[in-house]
Design an enzyme around this catalytic site. Structure first.
Site, PDB file in Angstrom:
ATOM      1  N   TYR A 185      23.489  12.709  31.038  1.00  0.00           N
ATOM      2  CA  TYR A 185      22.055  12.908  30.815  1.00  0.00           C
ATOM      3  C   TYR A 185      21.700  12.993  29.337  1.00  0.00           C
ATOM      4  O   TYR A 185      20.542  13.232  28.999  1.00  0.00           O
ATOM      5  CB  TYR A 185      21.580  14.185  31.526  1.00  0.00           C
ATOM      6  CG  TYR A 185      21.598  14.069  33.027  1.00  0.00           C
ATOM      7  CD1 TYR A 185      20.626  13.348  33.699  1.00  0.00           C
ATOM      8  CD2 TYR A 185      22.613  14.663  33.774  1.00  0.00           C
ATOM      9  CE1 TYR A 185      20.646  13.230  35.080  1.00  0.00           C
ATOM     10  CE2 TYR A 185      22.644  14.552  35.153  1.00  0.00           C
ATOM     11  CZ  TYR A 185      21.666  13.830  35.802  1.00  0.00           C
ATOM     12  OH  TYR A 185      21.687  13.712  37.161  1.00  0.00           O
ATOM     13  N   LYS A 186      22.665  12.803  28.461  1.00  0.00           N
ATOM     14  CA  LYS A 186      22.436  13.046  27.048  1.00  0.00           C
ATOM     15  C   LYS A 186      22.175  11.750  26.273  1.00  0.00           C
ATOM     16  O   LYS A 186      22.316  10.647  26.795  1.00  0.00           O
ATOM     17  CB  LYS A 186      23.622  13.798  26.456  1.00  0.00           C
ATOM     18  CG  LYS A 186      23.887  15.134  27.141  1.00  0.00           C
ATOM     19  CD  LYS A 186      22.650  16.018  27.165  1.00  0.00           C
ATOM     20  CE  LYS A 186      22.928  17.444  27.608  1.00  0.00           C
ATOM     21  NZ  LYS A 186      23.328  17.580  29.000  1.00  0.00           N
ATOM     22  N   THR A 187      21.801  11.918  24.995  1.00  0.00           N
ATOM     23  CA  THR A 187      21.384  10.784  24.163  1.00  0.00           C
ATOM     24  C   THR A 187      22.439   9.691  24.135  1.00  0.00           C
ATOM     25  O   THR A 187      22.144   8.511  24.322  1.00  0.00           O
ATOM     26  CB  THR A 187      21.115  11.240  22.710  1.00  0.00           C
ATOM     27  OG1 THR A 187      20.518  12.530  22.715  1.00  0.00           O
ATOM     28  CG2 THR A 187      20.215  10.249  21.995  1.00  0.00           C
TER      29      THR A 187
END
Length: 408
Positions: A185-187
């Site tokens: 879910y991260k950059t």
């Protein structure tokens, strides 16, 4: 796709993985000749970009939080102030360090309220764990002054804000230690992974030892008699490093795309009477993975999210203290020990209950996040993927605007 990094995986990541596999060295260590050293290269590049002296890649953001706390010597009997709106790992890492999480209110930035933090400091407070939620910087200047005034550490949980900035410097690089996450879910992502950054040489050495069975950086030669502390194993492996190096080269592209789409949606909603946006202490540094809107009342918010097929932030099970039943009931694996009941507690044992942060509860009950690059059922089920272009952003904005306008 859940996060921006997952949507930009391509030949660059595949090439990096193939290089590691061909080398025959999958762990973070190898000989000088023929060893790609992907993890080490990733650490050095992030340290350069973040403007810090040291970066330590580990197997998760949760591990990095635990290392930051224990590396600073925080343990049983100590208190750490943390927001009640954060991913559960911010709180569970404190508990696994044996310390007592002191939950504090958030303000209009949806991050720690500096005034409430100051009011909760006691002689047992050892650190303030500030979380840059949803890619948005907290009020770092004010929080740093509070921490300095009381002689406590400032730890930045920038798990949701990799690449975001505050006054020109990367989030994570302002405190005694900063933490990043690289889950889906991260950059940027390698599936799971994390990192600790710091300018403190002694802290870096302790955290390195804690993450690698007590060894010094970078575990060269025989160290009998010279190992800093007993450690565990939280190492990142070369396959993860290879993916992250390739992803890091795409960070500017990711941020640019997110910000274009965020601005399209924001501008479409900007003149709706009664609708507000979250505060941004540094608008130019906002990562733009989320656009948070605030409605006049909880009832209006409930009707709007129901029609949109979204949720209020109060309904985010992973991220709101009142939805963390294992925290509220003090459930640990052993069922005993700090902070819920142990001899070292000089005051009453830690206790948590729904409603203990009324301002946070009220704000979250009338707020919604629109995912801009991050589509997460626990935070922002309504939103845009990283690959969505301006036309798709305008379509989503028109739909959201028309529904909100009917209820305001």
């Amino acid at each position: 796709m859940p996060g921006p990094g997952t949507e930009v995986i391509g030949e660059e990541e595949l090439a990096g993985v193939r290089e590691v596999l061909r080398s025959g060295y999958l762990a973070r260590y190898g000989p000088e000749a023929g060893f790609p050293a992907k993890v080490l290269r990733f650490e050095r590049e992030v340290a350069r970009l973040a403007g810090v002296e040291h970066a330590l890649a580990v197997n998760s953001g949760t591990s990095a939080l635990y290392l930051a706390l224990t590396g600073l010597g925080i343990g049983p009997g100590d208190q750490v102030i943390v927001p009640g709106f954060t991913f559960v790992a911010s709180i569970s890492a404190i508990i696994h360090a044996g310390a007592h999480p002191v939950l504090a209110e958030v303000d209009g930035s949806f991050n720690l309220d500096p005034a409430d933090v100051e009011a909760r400091i006691t002689p047992r407070t050892r650190a303030v764990l500030v979380v840059h939620m949803l890619g948005n910087a907290a009020r770092l200047d004010e929080l740093r002054r509070v921490a300095e005034r009381h002689g406590v550490a400032l730890i930045e949980d920038a798990a949701q804000a990799f690449g975001g900035t505050y006054k020109g410097r990367w989030l994570g690089g302002h405190g005694d230690a900063g933490v990043f996450s690289f889950n889906i879910y991260k950059t940027i992502t390698c599936g799971d992974g994390g990192m600790l950054v710091t300018d403190d040489e002694a802290l870096y050495r302790r955290c390195f030892a804690l993450h690698d069975q007590g060894h010094s950086p970078y575990r060269t030669g025989v160290e009998v008699g010279r190992r800093p502390v007993l450690g565990l194993n939280f190492r990142m492996v070369e396959l993860q490093g290879a993916v992250l190096l390739a992803q890091l080269a795409k960070l500017d592209r990711i941020k640019s795309q997110l910000r274009v789409n965020r601005d399209i949606v924001r501008e479409s909603l900007a003149n709706l009477p009664g609708l507000a946006f979250r505060d941004r202490p540094d608008p130019g540094g906002d990562l733009a993975t989320h656009l948070v809107v605030v409605f006049p009342t909880a009832e209006v918010a409930r009707r709007i999210v129901e029609e949109l097929g979204a949720i209020t932030l109060a309904a985010s099970g992973w991220h709101v203290y009142s939805n963390m039943e294992h925290l509220l009931e003090g459930r640990t694996a052993s069922g005993r020990g700090c902070p819920f009941g142990c001899s070292c507690e000089r005051e009453s044992a830690a206790g948590y209950h729904r409603g203990m942060l009324p301002r946070t509860d009220a704000l979250l009950s009338r707020s919604m996040s629109i995912g801009i690059g991050v589509v997460d059922p626990n935070l922002a089920p309504l939103g845009l993927g990283m690959s969505a272009g301006p036309d798709r952003a305008r379509q989503l904005a028109d739909r959201i605007r028309s529904i909100i306008a009917r209820h305001l």
